[in-house]
Design an enzyme around this catalytic site. Structure first.
Site: not given
Ligand code: E4P
Length: 217
Positions: A83
């Site tokens: 990622k």
């Molecule tokens: C997933 O890949 C993201 O990092 C995550 O869904 C972020 O979610 P949040 O905005 O609730 O922290």
């Protein structure tokens, strides 16, 4: 729509995996912090538990170090998906790793233009953040809709991974729009089953079954 679980909590992943609800997992530095565990060890454990892609996020923001981290994360297991943030450095790393056959999830996407760039850089997944847009009074679902239309216009192969999902309604809306994947915290996936009429209907059936002394086996 595929379900990814947005957590680094192994027990929560295992529980949902046993129900067949886990097509992949996403983590990020905040989730790793919450787990209190080492990123490499946790990622390996999740990869052993889940067949689908497991996103592990780089922490460097500068290109050379980010590439080094991405390559290292990719050695953990064949189903690791690296990622990277939606920056030029992230897109450069995305292009290189994708060409080498590593899946890349480009994260922190807040606009359709950013999603176009990620697709052109060969991303396997683009992660538009719904909840964080809603938090600033911008409809996050509009972004998913725009990206769906644009990707379909050009047959981009990058999968739309609806992220920052905060409610069961978000899951339904992402599915209606045609997001390829939604990543949600375990609680949201558990909440999807809830309906007051299911509960009250079941309460009545249990009561009547007892009154009728129904015994099946
Ligand atoms: C997933 O890949 C993201 O990092 C995550 O869904 C972020 O979610 P949040 O905005 O609730 O922290």
């Amino acid at each position: 729509m595929k379900f990814f679980v947005d957590t680094a909590d192994i027990d929560a992943i295992r529980e949902l995996a046993e129900l067949g609800m886990v097509d992949g997992v996403t983590t990020n530095p905040s989730l790793i912090l919450k787990s209190g565990r080492d990123i490499l060890e946790t990622t390996k454990e999740i990869c052993d538990l889940v067949e689908g892609p497991v996103s592990a996020e780089v922490v460097a923001i500068e290109f050379d170090q980010m590439l080094k981290e991405g390559k290292h994360l990719a050695t953990i297991a064949p189903n690791v998906c690296v990622k990277v943030p939606l920056t030029w450095a992230g897109l450069r790393v995305c292009k290189i790793l994708s060409q080498e056959g590593t899946k890349v999830n480009v994260t922190l996407c807040f606009s359709a233009n950013q999603a176009i760039l990620a697709a052109k850089a060969g991303a396997s997944f683009i992660s538009p953040f719904i909840g964080r847009l809603d938090d600033i009074n911008v409809d996050g679902m509009d972004l998913i809709r725009d990206i769906r239309e644009i990707y379909d216009n050009y047959d981009f192969e990058t999968e739309i991974l609806a992220a920052s999902i905060r409610s069961a309604n978000h899951m339904k809306d992402a599915a209606l729009i045609g997001a390829d994947v939604a990543t949600a915290p375990p609680k949201v996936i558990h909440d999807m089953i809830k309906h007051p009429l299911t509960q009250s209907g079941l309460d009545q059936f249990v009561k009547d079954a007892s009154e009728a002394k129904i015994k099946i086996v």
